[in-house]
Enzyme design. Structure first.
Site, PDB file in Angstrom:
ATOM      1  N   CYS A   1       0.881  -1.179   0.000  1.00 24.50           N
ATOM      2  CA  CYS A   1       0.000   0.000   0.000  1.00 24.50           C
ATOM      3  C   CYS A   1       0.912   1.220   0.000  1.00 24.50           C
ATOM      4  CB  CYS A   1      -0.930   0.009   1.212  1.00 24.50           C
ATOM      5  SG  CYS A   1      -1.994  -1.435   1.370  1.00 24.50           S
ATOM      6  N   ALA A   2       1.546   1.483  -1.135  1.00 24.02           N
ATOM      7  CA  ALA A   2       2.749   2.303  -1.146  1.00 24.02           C
ATOM      8  C   ALA A   2       2.533   3.808  -1.228  1.00 24.02           C
ATOM      9  CB  ALA A   2       3.654   1.877  -2.310  1.00 24.02           C
TER      10      ALA A   2
ATOM     11  N   GLY B   1       4.459   7.078  -1.463  1.00 24.97           N
ATOM     12  CA  GLY B   1       5.754   6.577  -1.878  1.00 24.97           C
ATOM     13  C   GLY B   1       6.917   6.830  -0.936  1.00 24.97           C
TER      14      GLY B   1
ATOM     15  N   LYS C   1       7.778   5.669   2.016  1.00 27.22           N
ATOM     16  CA  LYS C   1       8.415   4.463   2.561  1.00 27.22           C
ATOM     17  C   LYS C   1       9.113   3.677   1.457  1.00 27.22           C
ATOM     18  CE  LYS C   1       4.987   4.105   6.259  1.00 27.22           C
ATOM     19  NZ  LYS C   1       4.072   5.130   5.698  1.00 27.22           N
TER      20      LYS C   1
ATOM     21  N   ASP D   1      -4.587  -4.323  -6.128  1.00 26.03           N
ATOM     22  CA  ASP D   1      -5.493  -4.273  -4.982  1.00 26.03           C
ATOM     23  C   ASP D   1      -4.927  -5.180  -3.893  1.00 26.03           C
ATOM     24  OD1 ASP D   1      -7.510  -4.410  -3.118  1.00 26.03           O
ATOM     25  OD2 ASP D   1      -9.130  -4.662  -4.568  1.00 26.03           O
TER      26      ASP D   1
ATOM     27  N   ASP E   1       1.616  -1.304   5.121  1.00 25.74           N
ATOM     28  CA  ASP E   1       1.204  -0.056   5.767  1.00 25.74           C
ATOM     29  C   ASP E   1      -0.230   0.204   5.320  1.00 25.74           C
ATOM     30  OD1 ASP E   1       1.762   2.298   7.368  1.00 25.74           O
ATOM     31  OD2 ASP E   1       1.661   3.411   5.499  1.00 25.74           O
TER      32      ASP E   1
ATOM     33  N   CYS F   1      -0.837   4.383  10.743  1.00 22.57           N
ATOM     34  CA  CYS F   1      -0.596   5.694  11.358  1.00 22.57           C
ATOM     35  C   CYS F   1      -1.791   6.042  12.241  1.00 22.57           C
ATOM     36  CB  CYS F   1      -0.336   6.771  10.308  1.00 22.57           C
ATOM     37  SG  CYS F   1      -1.687   7.023   9.132  1.00 22.57           S
TER      38      CYS F   1
END
Length: 447
Positions: free
Chosen positions: A263-264, A267, A269, A314, A331, A383
């Protein structure tokens, strides 16, 4: 016609209040469209975030001087009142008369609300005269209501945090959430050392401090628009909170490995993982949305990170293709309750919308686990500061996936835990770690 700072703040506030975007994106876009001088841009930003962050507190005061309920006011009139009330109640350097007059001018400027100018003037003049006499909730009789008005935080969220972390800890956390967030960046160590970047930023007029316990991290001082700096445009750093940099450190990828960031977007991370891998191996960065994948590719090009491969996928329903990886970062989408300093509107979410998140998070975690090679690492992160999204999901995964074992975290020197937790889990708090609120849990696939 050129708009002033208050008009810009009002327009941006209306966009957020009507669900047209996240606060940070809305204010950035609005300021780029309405070119203000630096002083007015700073004022617009202060008014925008202040009125948004303090909404519960502001409404408490305004309700005492408005005959019609605030819910009956047009969004533009209510936003103008909130911006003016914020100046009156919280900003000492702005004359109250200017706050009132500008609010009246803002509603006059739109023919749909022009008739409310007298009403706005009356409410704000009454607030000026009577603010000192307003009776606040009694902490002894209604502690949560009193705290809600003091910290502009909804009662349901206060109750969640008090139950999870205790009264004193929660109050310290609330105080930290009312402070401006620090601006951290990550040096692109494939192009420049942190020390050399610090010197380069100084040449560009931006003070920066190295973060001793997080190699590669720098804390910026006065910076203005970071993306306009030559060093940014040359790909020498990217903006990333310390919590996200620590998350990447907890995954600890090695050069030459294959790493998945499922789940980038946006970007940050991905870029840090690639830099920690010395731009070798492969970092497969996935996101559900094509436009966000494009942003990841754009950022990787700016930073010169050729090992990054971004694609649409997905994470909850990836299909049959399962790339084998040495390390996988999950994440996941979350409530965002750890980033209230950056996106204050998150605190006003409907609590019912949050209840469905753990099911999605479990689905993503279970699917991503299928991509981890024997001996590989799976890192789960959010988060959010919500045990139902954090420890409960991590515990569920441990119970339902016996092929994985908890892998103890090695916390950097200078960092500590704020609450008792298992060795493989870590919750970061703003008042404990100086970061956004964050959670990580690390697992290793059995050999």
């Amino acid at each position: 016609m050129k708009r002033n700072a208050r008009q810009v703040a009002l327009d941006a506030l209306l966009q957020v209040e009507t669900g047209q975007g996240y606060s940070n994106l809305v204010i950035d876009k609005t300021l780029k469209r309405d070119i203000l001088d630096p002083r007015d841009a700073a004022l617009a930003t202060t008014l925008f975030y202040g009125a948004l962050e303090r909404r519960i507190s502001l409404d408490y005061y305004l309700e005492r001087f408005s005959k019609p309920p605030l819910s009956q006011l047009s969004p533009r009139v209510l936003a103008a009142l909130r911006i003016a009330a914020y100046q009156i109640l919280y900003l000492d350097k702005i004359p109250a008369s200017a706050a009132v007059n500008e609010a009246v001018n803002c509603v006059k400027a739109d023919k749909r609300t022009a008739r409310a100018a007298g009403f706005v003037n009356g409410v704000l003049r009454s607030l000026l005269r009577g603010k000192e006499a307003v009776s606040l909730p009694d902490p002894a009789r209604s502690p949560l209501e009193a705290e809600s008005v003091e910290f502009s935080c909804p009662v349901w969220l206060l109750r969640l945090w008090h139950d999870a972390y205790g009264d004193g800890f929660t109050r310290e956390m609330l105080q930290a959430f009312m402070e401006p967030p620090n601006l951290y960046i990550r040096a692109n160590t494939c192009r420049i050392s942190p020390g050399a970047l610090q010197r380069r930023l100084a040449e560009e007029g931006v003070p920066a401090e190295l973060v001793p316990d997080v190699p590669g991290a720098l804390l910026l001082g006065r910076s203005g628009a970071v993306d306009s700096l030559p060093s940014f445009q040359e790909g020498l750093f990217h903006v990333q909170d310390l919590s996200s940099q620590l998350c990447c450190a907890m995954l600890d990828p090695k050069p030459g490995q294959t790493v998945l960031d499922v789940c980038a977007a946006p970007g940050g991370k991905t870029f840090t993982l690639a830099q920690r891998m010395e731009n070798t191996g492969r970092v497969l960065a996935f996101d559900l949305h094509k436009a966000k994948v494009g942003l990841i590719r754009q950022g990787a090009r700016r930073l010169g990170l050729s090992c990054v491969e971004a694609a649409v996928r997905d994470a909850a329903h990836p299909g049959e293709e399962r790339p084998a990886a040495d390390a996988v970062l999950c994440d996941v989408p979350c409530a965002g309750l750890g980033i209230l300093r950056r996106k204050p509107e998150i605190r006003y979410k409907n609590p019912e919308d949050i209840q469905s998140l753990p099911a999605v998070q479990k689905q993503i975690l279970a699917e991503s686990a299928k991509c981890v090679r024997v001996g590989g690492i799976l890192l789960y992160s959010t988060c959010s500061l919500n045990p139902a999204e954090n420890r409960a999901v991590a515990d569920w995964f441990e119970e339902t996936h016996p092929e994985f074992v908890p892998d103890p975290l090695c916390l950097p020197a200078g960092q500590r835990r704020g609450i008792p937790e298992p060795p493989h889990q870590w919750t970061l708090f703003p008042h404990v770690n100086g970061t956004d609120g964050f959670f990580v849990a690390r697992f290793c696939r059995r050999g």
